[in-house]
Write a protein that holds these residues in place. Structure first.
Motif, PDB file in Angstrom:
ATOM      1  N   LYS A  97     -30.705 -43.200   7.800  1.00  0.00           N
ATOM      2  CA  LYS A  97     -31.498 -43.593   6.628  1.00  0.00           C
ATOM      3  C   LYS A  97     -32.023 -42.373   5.878  1.00  0.00           C
ATOM      4  O   LYS A  97     -31.994 -42.332   4.627  1.00  0.00           O
ATOM      5  N   LYS A  98     -32.506 -41.386   6.636  1.00  0.00           N
ATOM      6  CA  LYS A  98     -33.016 -40.167   5.983  1.00  0.00           C
ATOM      7  C   LYS A  98     -31.891 -39.441   5.240  1.00  0.00           C
ATOM      8  O   LYS A  98     -32.070 -38.932   4.124  1.00  0.00           O
ATOM      9  N   GLY A  99     -30.709 -39.391   5.883  1.00  0.00           N
ATOM     10  CA  GLY A  99     -29.583 -38.716   5.234  1.00  0.00           C
ATOM     11  C   GLY A  99     -29.166 -39.416   3.954  1.00  0.00           C
ATOM     12  O   GLY A  99     -28.906 -38.774   2.921  1.00  0.00           O
ATOM     13  N   LEU A 100     -29.105 -40.755   4.038  1.00  0.00           N
ATOM     14  CA  LEU A 100     -28.732 -41.505   2.841  1.00  0.00           C
ATOM     15  C   LEU A 100     -29.782 -41.363   1.741  1.00  0.00           C
ATOM     16  O   LEU A 100     -29.457 -41.257   0.554  1.00  0.00           O
ATOM     17  N   GLU A 101     -31.051 -41.382   2.173  1.00  0.00           N
ATOM     18  CA  GLU A 101     -32.139 -41.248   1.189  1.00  0.00           C
ATOM     19  C   GLU A 101     -32.078 -39.891   0.493  1.00  0.00           C
ATOM     20  O   GLU A 101     -32.222 -39.779  -0.732  1.00  0.00           O
ATOM     21  N   ASN A 102     -31.840 -38.826   1.271  1.00  0.00           N
ATOM     22  CA  ASN A 102     -31.740 -37.478   0.695  1.00  0.00           C
ATOM     23  C   ASN A 102     -30.538 -37.379  -0.250  1.00  0.00           C
ATOM     24  O   ASN A 102     -30.602 -36.773  -1.348  1.00  0.00           O
ATOM     25  N   SER A 129     -33.314 -38.139 -19.256  1.00  0.00           N
ATOM     26  CA  SER A 129     -34.128 -37.773 -20.441  1.00  0.00           C
ATOM     27  C   SER A 129     -35.552 -38.280 -20.268  1.00  0.00           C
ATOM     28  O   SER A 129     -36.198 -38.762 -21.203  1.00  0.00           O
ATOM     29  N   GLY A 130     -36.022 -38.222 -19.012  1.00  0.00           N
ATOM     30  CA  GLY A 130     -37.400 -38.590 -18.710  1.00  0.00           C
ATOM     31  C   GLY A 130     -37.635 -40.075 -18.652  1.00  0.00           C
ATOM     32  O   GLY A 130     -38.779 -40.511 -18.504  1.00  0.00           O
ATOM     33  N   LYS A 131     -36.562 -40.869 -18.815  1.00  0.00           N
ATOM     34  CA  LYS A 131     -36.717 -42.315 -18.770  1.00  0.00           C
ATOM     35  C   LYS A 131     -35.788 -42.900 -17.695  1.00  0.00           C
ATOM     36  O   LYS A 131     -34.756 -42.324 -17.367  1.00  0.00           O
ATOM     37  N   SER A 132     -36.210 -44.035 -17.149  1.00  0.00           N
ATOM     38  CA  SER A 132     -35.400 -44.719 -16.152  1.00  0.00           C
ATOM     39  C   SER A 132     -34.224 -45.356 -16.860  1.00  0.00           C
ATOM     40  O   SER A 132     -34.396 -46.215 -17.732  1.00  0.00           O
ATOM     41  N   SER A 133     -33.044 -44.921 -16.469  1.00  0.00           N
ATOM     42  CA  SER A 133     -31.847 -45.399 -17.160  1.00  0.00           C
ATOM     43  C   SER A 133     -30.897 -46.137 -16.215  1.00  0.00           C
ATOM     44  O   SER A 133     -29.729 -46.349 -16.548  1.00  0.00           O
ATOM     45  N   GLY A 134     -31.362 -46.459 -15.002  1.00  0.00           N
ATOM     46  CA  GLY A 134     -30.477 -47.141 -14.042  1.00  0.00           C
ATOM     47  C   GLY A 134     -30.895 -46.864 -12.601  1.00  0.00           C
ATOM     48  O   GLY A 134     -32.043 -46.529 -12.331  1.00  0.00           O
ATOM     49  N   ALA A 135     -29.919 -46.971 -11.792  1.00  0.00           N
ATOM     50  CA  ALA A 135     -30.209 -46.773 -10.361  1.00  0.00           C
ATOM     51  C   ALA A 135     -28.983 -46.238  -9.652  1.00  0.00           C
ATOM     52  O   ALA A 135     -27.834 -46.463 -10.076  1.00  0.00           O
ATOM     53  N   VAL A 136     -29.263 -45.564  -8.563  1.00  0.00           N
ATOM     54  CA  VAL A 136     -28.187 -45.030  -7.696  1.00  0.00           C
ATOM     55  C   VAL A 136     -28.320 -45.750  -6.331  1.00  0.00           C
ATOM     56  O   VAL A 136     -29.390 -45.733  -5.709  1.00  0.00           O
ATOM     57  N   TYR A 137     -27.221 -46.357  -5.920  1.00  0.00           N
ATOM     58  CA  TYR A 137     -27.199 -47.050  -4.622  1.00  0.00           C
ATOM     59  C   TYR A 137     -26.202 -46.351  -3.693  1.00  0.00           C
ATOM     60  O   TYR A 137     -25.028 -46.181  -4.062  1.00  0.00           O
ATOM     61  N   ILE A 138     -26.671 -45.987  -2.518  1.00  0.00           N
ATOM     62  CA  ILE A 138     -25.782 -45.387  -1.491  1.00  0.00           C
ATOM     63  C   ILE A 138     -25.902 -46.258  -0.235  1.00  0.00           C
ATOM     64  O   ILE A 138     -27.015 -46.604   0.198  1.00  0.00           O
ATOM     65  N   TYR A 139     -24.799 -46.600   0.328  1.00  0.00           N
ATOM     66  CA  TYR A 139     -24.810 -47.462   1.540  1.00  0.00           C
ATOM     67  C   TYR A 139     -23.795 -46.935   2.551  1.00  0.00           C
ATOM     68  O   TYR A 139     -22.786 -46.310   2.209  1.00  0.00           O
TER      69      TYR A 139
END
Length: 586
Positions: free
Chosen positions: A43-48, A144-154
């Protein structure tokens, strides 16, 4: 003994069970620890990684940034980038299940955290394979300082499960090796421990069989060695005590066997414990008298009553019992165990001889007085008649003198017989032995009774050896014996009766059997037949009745020849005398 009942098996099984429990607990704890550790690390590795990809994409919004992000993934990871422009980028790497963007965006936990600008880690079941789990990390994508989406790693935890299985196999293998080594070590150790124990067991069995000389070898100086020393000392002491008890028992048995009195011991319930030979003879007399009604272990009712009185009162009880013509005095005393009565002991004394001697003493005085009173009275009376000149003629005086002479001869015969009997009983009799031809000797004796037998109409049958055989004896004394016996048989046989005389000679000696069909002898008189002054005629009639000393003298003459004389009789069935002389070379 079966192996699973042995101490070795029990100790080995205990060791094995203990090791198995320890290994099981250790395995569970290690697997739990490894799973938790690897899960946290994953979990830590994926989070990093997700944080790094988000930062890279924030700086490099071009395709170059995506390429750099993909380089951070390994083969076990999968990634999905969702931008606000509804652009979805899936990682080309990864062997895990590709999760649809819609599935990721619909997950409430992930969407809530991302909307708040936080990174979220969750674990779910693999939608494709329920046996595996997936770890998903969602982090917001800032551009650009705004939330433009998300990154998912599994990443799938299948690798973690494989690691867990490998670890389990390793621990099981280690456990098997440990069990094998433990078994070898345990059997080696237990053999060292149980070997002396087996020796002690074998020695204990030998002790149980009565071999008290058994010793256990001392194989060590530890507690087992001390136990072996204690066992040997116990066996030695036990051997000493058993020998002492055996000696005391043998001594007691010899004392009891050598006692003239009978001894019977009872327990508190009245059961027989110990008897000696005289007591057994007493019980045999009683059993014979009871025929088939007496059971083994039973005692006469009178003895039982004395036992119950002794147990109840705690005092000695005495009584007399008559069995088979013999007199027994029974003394029953209680036996104590400290202050409690634990049984009783009965002392049985055969008083037959004493009663017999008392009777003989009384009868002797009465008989001597009777035998002497009549001739003395006659001597006195006829002598007074002569002195007082009562006799009128010489013929009457001569007749009185003849009576006085006959009575004096009778008194002299009685006195001589008494003296002969006294000398014989004192073993002062002299035998004049010579070779005697038995057949002619018996014919000579029997001829003396032909006239008497004919007068009483009695058949006198003589069966003598057909072949001439000689025997070494005193003929005059033995003639006296046979004369007395035959005379008794004829006198007590009624008219038309029979008296049979049989003689047999063999290598062991000579046997005379004189049998009549007379009135017989009662059981109570039978023991006194060969005693002085015994008479079957209780009225003691004079004439042919005799003095009652003939059979007593006959017995002493036969015993002087080292033989024996006996009599068997039943009232109304006749009497049989048996005379036996052994062949003694002198």
């Amino acid at each position: 003994m079966m192996f699973w009942r042995s101490v070795v098996f029990k100790l080995w099984f205990t060791f094995l069970l203990l090791i198995s429990i320890v290994l099981f607990i250790l395995t569970v704890m290690l697997l739990e620890y490894f799973q938790q550790y690897h899960s946290d690390q994953t979990k830590k590795g994926l989070e990093n990684t997700a944080t790094k990809i988000s930062a890279i994409l924030s700086k490099h919004q071009t395709e170059a940034g995506v390429e750099i992000a993909w380089d951070l993934l390994d083969d076990e990871m999968g990634a999905t980038i969702i931008r606000s422009s509804d652009k979805v980028i899936l990682s080309p790497k990864g062997q895990v299940t590709k999760l649809s963007p819609h599935y990721l965006m619909q997950n409430k936990k992930l969407s809530d955290a991302i909307s708040k600008g936080k990174t979220k880690v969750i674990t779910i079941k693999d939608p494709i394979n329920d046996r595996d789990q997936l770890v998903i990390v969602g982090t917001p994508l800032i551009e650009s300082g705004k939330s433009s989406g998300a990154v998912y790693i599994y990443q799938s935890l299948k690798v973690l499960n494989e690691t867990k299985n490998s670890t389990t196999k390793f621990i099981v293998l280690a456990a098997v090796i440990a069990i094998v080594l433990t078994t070898i070590f345990a059997f080696f150790l237990l053999t060292r421990i149980t070997a002396p124990l087996r020796k002690m067991r074998e020695a204990a069995f030998e002790l149980a069989k009565g071999n008290f000389d058994t010793k256990v070898p001392i194989m060590a100086q530890d507690e087992i060695g001390e136990l072996a020393i204690a066992f040997n000392n116990m066996a030695k002491r036990l051997n000493f005590n058993i020998n002492a008890l055996s000696e005391e028992k043998e001594q007691l048995g010899n004392i009891l066997s050598g006692m003239a009195d009978g001894v019977i011991t009872f327990n508190k319930n009245g059961s027989l414990l110990i008897t000696n030979p005289p007591a057994e003879r007493f019980l045999q007399h009683w059993h014979y008298e009871q025929s088939d009604h007496a059971k083994e272990g039973q005692v006469p009712t009178k003895v039982k009553e004395l036992f119950l009185l002794a147990i109840t009162t705690g005092e000695e009880q005495i009584d007399e019992i008559k069995l088979q013509g013999r007199y027994w005095v029974v003394i029953v005393s209680p036996l104590y165990n400290k202050e409690f009565i634990r049984g009783a002991i009965a002392v049985i004394r055969d008083m037959t001889e004493e009663r017999k001697l008392d009777k003989l003493r009384i009868d002797f005085i009465a008989n001597v007085s009777h035998e002497l009173r009549t001739p003395i009275s006659m001597l006195q009376g006829y002598s007074e008649a002569i002195v007082d000149d009562i006799a009128g003629s010489e013929a009457e005086k001569k007749e009185m003198a003849q009576i006085i002479y006959d009575e004096s001869v009778r008194m002299g015969k009685l006195v001589n017989e008494l003296l002969d009997l006294a000398r014989m009983e004192a073993e002062h009799v002299d035998l004049l032995k010579e070779e005697v031809e038995i057949s002619s000797f018996l014919q000579k004796v029997s001829r003396k009774f032909n006239a008497l037998a004919k007068e009483k109409n009695i058949s006198l049958i003589v069966d003598s050896p057909s072949v001439a055989q000689a025997f070494y004896m005193d003929p005059d004394r033995m003639e006296q014996v046979l004369t007395n016996v035959i005379d008794n048989c004829i006198r007590h046989t009624p008219i038309k009766g029979k008296v049979a005389i049989d003689c047999k000679v063999d290598s062991s000696g000579v046997t005379w059997t004189i049998e009549d069909t007379g009135i017989g002898i009662s059981e109570e008189d039978l023991p006194f037949v060969f005693e002085r002054f015994y008479k079957a005629d209780k009225a003691r009639t004079r004439g042919n009745s005799g003095t009652g000393l003939g059979l007593a003298i006959a017995k002493n003459i036969v015993e002087a020849h080292h033989g024996h004389i006996s009599v068997h009789s039943k009232v109304g069935s006749g009497t049989t005398f048996l005379i036996y002389l052994p062949r003694i070379l002198e």
